[in-house]
Design a protein around this motif. Structure first.
Motif, short mmCIF file in Angstrom:
data_model
loop_
_atom_site.label_atom_id
_atom_site.label_comp_id
_atom_site.label_asym_id
_atom_site.label_seq_id
_atom_site.Cartn_x
_atom_site.Cartn_y
_atom_site.Cartn_z
N PHE A 40 3.51 10.12 -9.59
CA PHE A 40 2.96 10.29 -10.94
C PHE A 40 2.14 11.57 -11.03
CE2 PHE A 40 -0.57 9.70 -13.90
CZ PHE A 40 0.15 9.52 -15.08
N GLN A 41 1.31 11.84 -10.01
CA GLN A 41 0.50 13.05 -10.03
C GLN A 41 1.36 14.31 -9.98
OE1 GLN A 41 -2.23 12.67 -6.76
NE2 GLN A 41 -3.72 11.51 -7.96
N ALA A 42 2.43 14.27 -9.21
CA ALA A 42 3.30 15.44 -9.11
C ALA A 42 4.03 15.71 -10.42
CB ALA A 42 4.30 15.25 -7.98
N LEU A 43 4.44 14.65 -11.09
CA LEU A 43 5.18 14.82 -12.35
C LEU A 43 4.26 15.11 -13.53
CD1 LEU A 43 7.86 12.01 -11.97
CD2 LEU A 43 8.13 14.47 -11.61
N ALA A 44 3.02 14.65 -13.49
CA ALA A 44 2.10 14.82 -14.61
C ALA A 44 1.32 16.12 -14.53
CB ALA A 44 1.13 13.65 -14.67
N ARG A 45 1.38 16.84 -13.42
CA ARG A 45 0.63 18.09 -13.26
C ARG A 45 1.21 19.15 -14.20
NH1 ARG A 45 0.44 19.64 -7.49
NH2 ARG A 45 -1.18 18.08 -7.48
N PRO A 46 0.34 19.80 -14.99
CA PRO A 46 0.85 20.83 -15.91
C PRO A 46 1.35 22.04 -15.13
CG PRO A 46 -1.53 20.79 -15.94
CD PRO A 46 -1.10 19.63 -15.10
N LYS A 47 2.47 22.57 -15.56
CA LYS A 47 3.05 23.74 -14.91
C LYS A 47 2.49 24.99 -15.58
CE LYS A 47 5.85 21.14 -12.55
NZ LYS A 47 5.30 20.52 -11.42
N SER A 48 2.17 26.00 -14.78
CA SER A 48 1.69 27.25 -15.35
C SER A 48 2.90 28.09 -15.78
CB SER A 48 0.85 28.00 -14.33
OG SER A 48 1.63 28.31 -13.19
N PRO A 49 2.76 28.88 -16.85
CA PRO A 49 3.90 29.62 -17.35
C PRO A 49 4.42 30.68 -16.38
CG PRO A 49 1.92 30.07 -18.66
CD PRO A 49 1.58 29.02 -17.65
N GLY A 50 3.55 31.27 -15.57
CA GLY A 50 3.98 32.32 -14.66
C GLY A 50 4.56 31.79 -13.37
N GLY A 51 4.55 30.51 -13.18
CA GLY A 51 5.06 29.92 -11.96
C GLY A 51 4.08 30.02 -10.80
N GLY A 52 2.88 30.47 -11.07
CA GLY A 52 1.87 30.63 -10.03
C GLY A 52 1.09 29.36 -9.84
N HIS A 53 -0.22 29.52 -9.76
CA HIS A 53 -1.09 28.37 -9.55
C HIS A 53 -1.19 27.53 -10.82
CE1 HIS A 53 -2.23 29.99 -5.73
NE2 HIS A 53 -2.64 31.12 -6.28
N SER A 54 -1.50 26.27 -10.63
CA SER A 54 -1.68 25.37 -11.76
C SER A 54 -2.97 25.70 -12.50
CB SER A 54 -1.73 23.92 -11.29
OG SER A 54 -0.52 23.59 -10.66
N SER A 55 -3.11 25.17 -13.69
CA SER A 55 -4.27 25.49 -14.51
C SER A 55 -5.55 24.91 -13.93
CB SER A 55 -4.06 24.96 -15.93
OG SER A 55 -3.91 23.56 -15.89
N TRP A 56 -5.49 23.90 -13.09
CA TRP A 56 -6.71 23.31 -12.54
C TRP A 56 -7.34 24.20 -11.50
CZ3 TRP A 56 -6.80 22.21 -7.34
CH2 TRP A 56 -5.58 22.18 -6.69
N GLN A 57 -6.63 25.21 -11.01
CA GLN A 57 -7.20 26.11 -10.02
C GLN A 57 -7.88 27.32 -10.64
OE1 GLN A 57 -3.72 26.82 -7.68
NE2 GLN A 57 -4.24 25.24 -6.20
N LYS A 58 -7.71 27.52 -11.93
CA LYS A 58 -8.34 28.66 -12.59
C LYS A 58 -9.79 28.34 -12.88
CE LYS A 58 -4.02 30.02 -14.75
NZ LYS A 58 -3.27 30.09 -15.97
N ALA A 104 0.84 -1.21 0.00
CA ALA A 104 0.00 0.00 0.00
C ALA A 104 0.87 1.25 0.00
CB ALA A 104 -0.93 -0.02 1.20
N VAL A 105 1.94 1.24 0.77
CA VAL A 105 2.85 2.40 0.80
C VAL A 105 3.55 2.55 -0.54
CG1 VAL A 105 4.99 3.25 1.84
CG2 VAL A 105 3.17 2.40 3.29
N ILE A 106 4.00 1.48 -1.13
CA ILE A 106 4.67 1.54 -2.44
C ILE A 106 3.72 2.09 -3.51
CG2 ILE A 106 5.67 0.12 -4.28
CD1 ILE A 106 7.55 0.52 -1.94
N ILE A 107 2.49 1.63 -3.54
CA ILE A 107 1.51 2.09 -4.53
C ILE A 107 1.16 3.56 -4.29
CG2 ILE A 107 -0.88 1.82 -5.31
CD1 ILE A 107 -0.46 -1.22 -4.90
N ALA A 108 0.98 3.96 -3.03
CA ALA A 108 0.65 5.36 -2.72
C ALA A 108 1.78 6.30 -3.14
CB ALA A 108 0.36 5.51 -1.23
N VAL A 109 3.01 5.92 -2.88
CA VAL A 109 4.15 6.74 -3.29
C VAL A 109 4.21 6.84 -4.82
CG1 VAL A 109 6.68 6.81 -3.38
CG2 VAL A 109 5.52 6.39 -1.22
N GLY A 110 3.94 5.74 -5.50
CA GLY A 110 3.94 5.76 -6.96
C GLY A 110 2.85 6.67 -7.53
N VAL A 111 1.65 6.61 -6.96
CA VAL A 111 0.55 7.45 -7.44
C VAL A 111 0.85 8.92 -7.18
CG1 VAL A 111 -1.87 8.05 -6.98
CG2 VAL A 111 -1.23 5.67 -7.29
N LEU A 112 1.33 9.25 -5.98
CA LEU A 112 1.66 10.64 -5.66
C LEU A 112 2.79 11.17 -6.54
CD1 LEU A 112 1.40 10.58 -1.77
CD2 LEU A 112 -0.19 11.61 -3.40
#
Length: 98
Positions: free
Chosen positions: A35-53, A25-33
């Protein structure tokens, strides 16, 4: 310590099974987290991500227009609030008489 003279009691099997499930469970949770951190789109201004707009078409003017269309506010209040949202002077927001 789990084996005692060649055999394991019931609690040993239970603890071993539980620790194996917890490990995976710990191995899978670390893998999911990760993946989510690396797959999150970065905003060009360095501010909030696009999912918060706010999504397009759901801004305050759209909400005001929907309230006007449902009849919750009248014509005068619609134009007054629209002028406030757009930052224009109040005199310019008054509708002209036909």
């Amino acid at each position: 310590m789990m084996f005692w003279f060649g055999h394991m009691n019931g609690w040993g099997w239970f603890v071993m099974s539980l620790s194996t499930l917890l490990f995976w469970a710990v191995i899978i949770a670390v893998g999911v987290l990760l993946f989510q951190a690396l797959a999150r789109p970065k905003s060009p201004g360095g501010g909030h991500s696009s999912w918060q707009k706010t999504p397009p078409g759901s801004g305050p003017e759209q909400v005001l227009a929907e309230r006007y269309a449902r009849g919750e506010i009248d014509d005068e209040e619609y134009h007054r609030r629209l002028a406030v949202l757009r930052g224009s002077p109040m005199d310019a927001a008054k509708p002209s008489a036909p």
